[in-house]
Design a protein around this motif. Structure first.
Motif, PDB file in Angstrom:
ATOM      1  N   TYR A 178       8.008  21.093  11.762  1.00  0.00           N
ATOM      2  CA  TYR A 178       8.956  19.981  11.726  1.00  0.00           C
ATOM      3  C   TYR A 178       8.373  18.668  11.195  1.00  0.00           C
ATOM      4  N   VAL A 179       7.141  18.352  11.556  1.00  0.00           N
ATOM      5  CA  VAL A 179       6.582  17.061  11.138  1.00  0.00           C
ATOM      6  C   VAL A 179       6.443  16.966   9.621  1.00  0.00           C
ATOM      7  N   PRO A 180       5.792  17.944   8.929  1.00  0.00           N
ATOM      8  CA  PRO A 180       5.732  17.851   7.456  1.00  0.00           C
ATOM      9  C   PRO A 180       7.120  17.856   6.808  1.00  0.00           C
ATOM     10  N   LEU A 181       8.035  18.667   7.365  1.00  0.00           N
ATOM     11  CA  LEU A 181       9.386  18.721   6.809  1.00  0.00           C
ATOM     12  C   LEU A 181      10.090  17.376   6.985  1.00  0.00           C
ATOM     13  N   ALA A 182       9.949  16.749   8.164  1.00  0.00           N
ATOM     14  CA  ALA A 182      10.590  15.457   8.413  1.00  0.00           C
ATOM     15  C   ALA A 182      10.059  14.384   7.465  1.00  0.00           C
ATOM     16  N   ILE A 183       8.755  14.362   7.241  1.00  0.00           N
ATOM     17  CA  ILE A 183       8.168  13.379   6.324  1.00  0.00           C
ATOM     18  C   ILE A 183       8.673  13.608   4.902  1.00  0.00           C
ATOM     19  N   THR A 184       8.774  14.871   4.504  1.00  0.00           N
ATOM     20  CA  THR A 184       9.279  15.196   3.161  1.00  0.00           C
ATOM     21  C   THR A 184      10.736  14.751   3.006  1.00  0.00           C
ATOM     22  N   ILE A 185      11.569  15.030   4.015  1.00  0.00           N
ATOM     23  CA  ILE A 185      12.979  14.612   3.971  1.00  0.00           C
ATOM     24  C   ILE A 185      13.068  13.098   3.861  1.00  0.00           C
ATOM     25  N   TRP A 186      12.262  12.396   4.669  1.00  0.00           N
ATOM     26  CA  TRP A 186      12.267  10.928   4.642  1.00  0.00           C
ATOM     27  C   TRP A 186      11.893  10.400   3.256  1.00  0.00           C
ATOM     28  N   ALA A 187      10.819  10.933   2.667  1.00  0.00           N
ATOM     29  CA  ALA A 187      10.358  10.458   1.357  1.00  0.00           C
ATOM     30  C   ALA A 187      11.408  10.732   0.276  1.00  0.00           C
ATOM     31  N   LEU A 188      12.036  11.908   0.330  1.00  0.00           N
ATOM     32  CA  LEU A 188      13.060  12.239  -0.657  1.00  0.00           C
ATOM     33  C   LEU A 188      14.299  11.355  -0.484  1.00  0.00           C
ATOM     34  N   MET A 189      14.663  11.069   0.770  1.00  0.00           N
ATOM     35  CA  MET A 189      15.820  10.209   1.021  1.00  0.00           C
ATOM     36  C   MET A 189      15.544   8.801   0.497  1.00  0.00           C
ATOM     37  N   TYR A 190      14.330   8.314   0.716  1.00  0.00           N
ATOM     38  CA  TYR A 190      13.970   6.982   0.222  1.00  0.00           C
ATOM     39  C   TYR A 190      14.040   6.939  -1.301  1.00  0.00           C
TER      40      TYR A 190
ATOM     41  N   PHE B  39       0.862  -1.182   0.000  1.00  0.00           N
ATOM     42  CA  PHE B  39       0.000   0.000   0.000  1.00  0.00           C
ATOM     43  C   PHE B  39       0.898   1.232   0.000  1.00  0.00           C
ATOM     44  N   GLY B  40       0.334   2.377  -0.307  1.00  0.00           N
ATOM     45  CA  GLY B  40       1.101   3.617  -0.334  1.00  0.00           C
ATOM     46  C   GLY B  40       0.642   4.525  -1.448  1.00  0.00           C
ATOM     47  N   ILE B  41       1.557   5.367  -1.906  1.00  0.00           N
ATOM     48  CA  ILE B  41       1.256   6.331  -2.967  1.00  0.00           C
ATOM     49  C   ILE B  41       2.237   6.070  -4.116  1.00  0.00           C
ATOM     50  N   PRO B  42       1.842   5.235  -5.088  1.00  0.00           N
ATOM     51  CA  PRO B  42       2.774   4.870  -6.165  1.00  0.00           C
ATOM     52  C   PRO B  42       3.329   6.075  -6.911  1.00  0.00           C
TER      53      PRO B  42
ATOM     54  N   LEU C  81       4.887   0.447  -0.951  1.00  0.00           N
ATOM     55  CA  LEU C  81       5.733  -0.505  -0.238  1.00  0.00           C
ATOM     56  C   LEU C  81       4.897  -1.600   0.413  1.00  0.00           C
ATOM     57  N   SER C  82       5.565  -2.724   0.695  1.00  0.00           N
ATOM     58  CA  SER C  82       4.903  -3.783   1.461  1.00  0.00           C
ATOM     59  C   SER C  82       4.875  -3.393   2.933  1.00  0.00           C
ATOM     60  N   VAL C  83       4.046  -4.096   3.703  1.00  0.00           N
ATOM     61  CA  VAL C  83       3.975  -3.832   5.144  1.00  0.00           C
ATOM     62  C   VAL C  83       5.348  -4.029   5.787  1.00  0.00           C
ATOM     63  N   GLY C  84       6.070  -5.086   5.365  1.00  0.00           N
ATOM     64  CA  GLY C  84       7.403  -5.330   5.898  1.00  0.00           C
ATOM     65  C   GLY C  84       8.365  -4.201   5.600  1.00  0.00           C
ATOM     66  N   HIS C  85       8.275  -3.640   4.366  1.00  0.00           N
ATOM     67  CA  HIS C  85       9.163  -2.541   4.010  1.00  0.00           C
ATOM     68  C   HIS C  85       8.761  -1.238   4.707  1.00  0.00           C
ATOM     69  N   TRP C  86       7.471  -1.025   4.911  1.00  0.00           N
ATOM     70  CA  TRP C  86       7.050   0.151   5.685  1.00  0.00           C
ATOM     71  C   TRP C  86       7.630   0.075   7.102  1.00  0.00           C
ATOM     72  N   ALA C  87       7.695  -1.156   7.651  1.00  0.00           N
ATOM     73  CA  ALA C  87       8.243  -1.319   9.000  1.00  0.00           C
ATOM     74  C   ALA C  87       9.747  -1.038   9.018  1.00  0.00           C
TER      75      ALA C  87
END
Length: 438
Positions: free
Chosen positions: A224-236, A64-67, A73-79
């Motif tokens: 900080y929360v929206p910025l942290a999520i954005t940084i995480w998604a871009l890093m991934y 599930f996610g936003i293709p 990602l799978s549930v295992g990969h989200w974890a």
């Protein structure tokens, strides 16, 4: 007249009172989280070896996610890619605190745990490499046995009901903090996929904004929360494991208080996220990572195939030899001296305990062996190696538990009931001097 020689510092002696309060709180959370982690691992193992194992695999592999954003990602990969980022955020904050106000703030105090941790990473990798070289295996898993799982190790101590002195626990915690930094550097350098430089540039730009917000004392979670999520998604999407984003943000957060602050941003974030990391993120990762099908054949393959055998020997032998030798040699050739109430047998027991490599070892195993069949063998090796290390450490710690109980009771005695143990209010040479309440 010749200058008097400098007094030797006591290794594993009594911690300063402010430092002990911080360490005690961190260890309390890690211990509780470790027990939840232990329970999650047991549930995963049982579930994966029952007739309902197919349900386990379906849940773990459900996507599930936003293709459109590259996040399907799978549930295992989200974890592993998502939830473990919280774990590494907290690890980054702990490392920053150690570097700024803790045991690693001066070279003299940092030398011993840093050398011990580095030896505890290099020697297991060397043991793995020697094992697979002798038996003609793959070098891909050299980094798997390098990681120590502090939560799992403390859970073992909690199950034993040991009265381990705070200095020994603090040494284990400091080892794990340095170990976590080594692990994240290894993941970032050696386990990256094809790099997307545009996404990485966006991630680093986000980290720069994060730093500026901290520099100019901007407050408010909505920044900080929206910025942290954005940084995480871009890093991934950039091809570097997304957990690197967590440790980077943890290192950026301030850990020193301003004059008008009761807690620094790092302290507030750690206080908020540490229970989430220890009680939810890491156990859920373990639930979806530790589900290994166990059979007589698969157990036999752990000890006959070079890669899983290298992992087991790296955790059990490499960690013990590396940490103990690094600690002993540093104490032997520096001014550090062992607490006279403890023996080198205690350091050896701690070195064996550090062979419990679970969370990060499983993560690196998944990255090093993308093929599910190979990954299953490596996971089984991590579990078996950690179990052997835990069992040996339990025997060693139990033999010394009478000494630990006496030291613990002496540390905790508070006859005047003022909330500060009496040992911190004594001025005899065997103690740390007068009361320190700051």
């Amino acid at each position: 007249m010749a200058a008097a020689p400098r007094e030797r510092s006591t290794f594993l002696g009594l911690l300063p009172w402010p430092e002990r309060q911080v360490v005690t709180q961190a260890l309390r959370t890690e211990t509780v989280g470790g027990l939840v982690l232990l329970a999650a691992a047991v549930v995963a193992l049982i579930w994966a070896n029952t007739p309902w194992s197919g349900v386990y695999e379906e849940i773990r592999d459900f996507h599930f996610g936003i293709p459109a954003l590259g996040l399907d990602l799978s549930v295992g990969h989200w974890a592993s890619d998502g939830l473990l980022t919280i774990f590494f955020l907290v690890a980054g904050i702990e490392l920053k605190r150690e570097l700024v106000v803790g045991e690693l703030r001066t070279p003299a105090t940092a030398a011993l745990p840093v050398v011990a941790a580095v030896c505890g990473m290099v020697v297991p990798a060397a043991v793995y490499a020697a094992t697979v070289a002798a038996r003609g295996g793959s070098m891909d898993g050299w980094a798997v046995p390098m990681a120590t799982d502090i939560a799992f190790a403390l859970a073992v101590l909690a199950v034993l009901s040991t009265h381990l002195p705070s200095a020994l626990r603090a040494f284990l915690l400091t080892l794990a903090v340095v170990d976590d930094l080594g692990a994240i550097l290894i993941i970032a350098i050696f386990f990256t996929s094809d790099l997307n430089f545009a996404a990485l540039a966006g991630a680093f730009a986000g980290l720069a904004v994060f730093y500026m917000l901290q520099r100019y004392r901007v407050t408010g979670w909505w920044w900080y929360v929206p910025l942290a999520i954005t940084i995480w998604a871009l890093m991934y999407n950039g091809g570097i494991h997304a957990t690197v984003a967590g440790v980077a943000m943890g290192l950026i957060l301030r850990t020193k208080r301003d004059k008008n602050e009761t807690a620094s941003p790092g302290e507030r974030t750690s206080h908020l996220m540490h229970p989430v990391s220890a009680g939810i993120a890491v156990p859920l990762f373990a639930l979806f990572a530790a589900g290994v099908a166990v059979s007589v054949t698969s157990l036999g393959e752990v000890f006959t195939q070079p890669e899983p055998l290298g992992v087991v020997l790296g955790l059990v032998v490499g960690k013990t030899v590396g940490i103990f030798a690094g600690t002993y040699l540093t104490a032997r050739f520096t001014r550090a001296r062992l607490n006279p109430d403890l023996a080198w047998a205690d350091v050896f027991a701690l070195a064996v305990l550090a062979g419990i490599g679970f969370t990060v070892a499983l993560l690196i195993g998944e990255l090093a062996f993308p093929d599910p069949a190979d990954a299953e063998h490596i996971k089984a090796a991590v579990l078996i190696g950690s179990l052997i290390a835990a069992g040996l450490a339990a025997l060693l710690v139990k033999r010394r538990n009478g000494i630990y109980r006496r030291l613990y009771e002496e540390e905790m005695r508070d006859a005047d009931a003022d909330g500060i143990p009496d040992i911190y209010q004594q001025t005899s040479p065997g103690h740390n001097g007068a009361k320190t309440e700051e």
